[in-house]
Design a protein around this motif. Structure first.
Motif, PDB file in Angstrom:
ATOM      1  N   VAL A 295       4.594  -3.068   7.347  1.00 44.54           N
ATOM      2  CA  VAL A 295       3.697  -1.909   7.367  1.00 44.54           C
ATOM      3  C   VAL A 295       3.781  -1.183   8.708  1.00 44.54           C
TER       4      VAL A 295
ATOM      5  N   GLU B 129      11.084  -1.847   3.085  1.00 45.00           N
ATOM      6  CA  GLU B 129       9.891  -1.012   3.097  1.00 45.00           C
ATOM      7  C   GLU B 129       8.974  -1.425   1.955  1.00 45.00           C
ATOM      8  N   ALA B 130       7.692  -1.032   2.039  1.00 47.32           N
ATOM      9  CA  ALA B 130       6.758  -1.315   0.958  1.00 47.32           C
ATOM     10  C   ALA B 130       7.297  -0.721  -0.343  1.00 47.32           C
TER      11      ALA B 130
ATOM     12  N   HIS C  52       1.674   0.486   0.320  1.00 50.35           N
ATOM     13  CA  HIS C  52       1.662   0.826   1.742  1.00 50.35           C
ATOM     14  C   HIS C  52       0.255   1.245   2.189  1.00 50.35           C
TER      15      HIS C  52
ATOM     16  N   GLN D 260      -2.140  -1.082   4.637  1.00 51.46           N
ATOM     17  CA  GLN D 260      -2.552  -0.539   5.928  1.00 51.46           C
ATOM     18  C   GLN D 260      -4.029  -0.797   6.169  1.00 51.46           C
TER      19      GLN D 260
END
Length: 441
Positions: free
Chosen positions: A398, A427-428, A434, A438
């Motif tokens: 993240v 990546e997410a 994402h 977060q």
């Protein structure tokens, strides 16, 4: 009223010629037109029993008179198809579609997509390749994809195809095995053999063969059990599905010998008739991150299948199957949030079709505790919480701190479906994950 009907044996050649005559080059073309499984079409064309409604629908598509073709002696010589059903099926396409829509029924996405589901989306040519491969002696198919991408649903359809071609079939899910089973190789292989026997309804005779284990080892005892007892007893091909084999990766004292055994059995199928009867379908969620000898691994032979996310065309198709009048713009908005993640796409369409919520409301409220995704996101966070090393790894994803990620952590995050891998990049999997992570992290 008979549940199944088949084509009279003397008319099979006439039925097969009707396929090409009506413009269907392949069986799959007719299956896609009628939205029924290819295995049902194959059964119809080869004189095997099919559901009587499917029988009538196929006859209509091929311009054939069902009364002339049907062998109605499967379950009752006296029963006849009701004229009301006959009229319904033999009417024109518009009326048939109207009848189908009146019986439209939503299906909550949970676990395997049922074999008769209207919401299963094919990812051609994957299905066709698997059906062709499983027909071959000694076949081995490997299906790889993260959680909730459709692996088990595809496995079920391969198993169905194997059933239609006359194989004995069974599926072992390694996630369902008790923890104690993985204590050592001997215990594990005894469980493996006993589970196959039980699912095939064959008496357990492990003790007759396991005396060999003290001399030649458990792997050879397992091989002998299949070669001298299981396969000869069923006396026909065995298609064996092994689901969630990633579980075995966690046990170094087991995985090398077990996967080496699977590779050896597959190689035997190239040389010996008895082992040509064994067809394997291995399902796993991630890359193989454990060290395996290239010559002893089953993960570099056979047909490799990797399930990808839905594309925009498939997502739009699924929306239409939920009877939603969506545009390409609607699809783009949804995919901007969840990508083509099969489960998340189906979950969204289900709730919108059920009029629980609108797409606009979903987009505005995606990560809140009242969101349709709340339970799913909570489950993902629990998985991370139970494995602190993965929690830390996901935090690094993240925050774009990839340098601290180990190869194993990358593959485990990919396995549970939280990330996408692009070579060395990660990546997410989607914006929904994402944004939620977060906040959560």
């Amino acid at each position: 009223m008979p549940r199944s009907v088949r084509v009279r044996s003397e008319l099979i050649s006439e039925v097969k010629s009707a396929l090409l005559r009506n413009g269907y080059v392949r069986q799959t073309d007719l299956a896609e037109y009628l939205q029924i499984s290819q295995s049902t079409i194959s059964s119809f064309l080869n004189g095997r029993p099919v559901d009587y409604l499917n029988f009538l629908e196929i006859c209509r598509a091929l311009g054939l008179e069902w009364q002339k073709l049907a062998d109605l002696k499967l379950e009752s010589e006296k029963d006849e198809l009701p004229s009301s059903i006959t009229r319904t099926i033999l009417e024109n396409n518009k009326e048939t579609q109207e009848t189908s829509s009146s019986h439209f029924c939503l299906e909550h996405p949970s676990g395997q997509v049922p074999l008769d589901s209207a919401f299963y989306i094919k990812r051609s040519p994957i299905e066709e390749r698997c059906y062709e491969q499983i027909h071959k002696p000694g076949a081995l198919i490997r299906i790889k994809a993260p959680r909730q991408m459709g692996k088990t649903s595809l496995l079920a359809r391969i198993i169905e195809q194997a059933n239609y071609q006359g194989d004995s079939t069974t599926v072992l899910d390694f996630q369902l095995a008790a923890q104690d089973i993985f204590r050592n190789l001997d215990k594990f292989l005894r469980w493996f053999c006993a589970s196959v026997s039980l699912s095939l309804n064959i008496p357990n005779k492990l003790n007759d063969y396991w005396d060999l284990a003290e001399i030649v080892g458990s792997s050879m005892a397992c091989k002998a059990y299949f070669e001298e007892y299981l396969l000869p007893t069923i006396n026909k091909p065995l298609t064996l599905g092994l689901d969630e084999v990633d579980k075995v990766f966690e046990y170094p004292e087991i995985y090398r010998d077990f996967f080496g055994l699977l590779r050896a059995l597959h190689e035997e199928g190239k040389r010996r008739e008895i082992w040509k009867k064994l067809r394997l379908v291995i399902v796993h969620s991630t890359e193989i991150y454990v060290p395996l000898d290239i010559n002893q691994s089953p993960f570099n032979v056979g047909l490799s299948v990797e399930l990808t996310e839905f594309n925009s065309k498939q997502t739009l198709d699924l929306a239409q199957r939920h009877q939603l009048d969506w545009s390409k713009t609607d699809v783009e908005k949804l995919m901007a949030l969840v990508g083509g993640h099969p489960f998340l796409v189906r979950l969204t369409l289900y709730h919108i079709a059920n009029m629980d919520v609108t797409l606009t409301q979903i987009l505005q409220n995606a990560t809140s505790s009242s969101s349709i995704y709340a339970d799913h996101l909570r489950h993902q966070s629990i998985i991370l919480k139970q494995q602190p090393e993965l929690l830390e790894a996901m935090r690094n994803v993240v925050h774009n701190n990839f340098a601290k990620l180990s190869t194993v952590d990358k593959f485990k995050l990919h396995s549970i479906g939280l990330v996408k891998l692009y070579g060395d990049d990660i990546e997410a999997r989607c914006n929904l994950y994402h944004e939620y992570l977060q906040i959560y992290l």
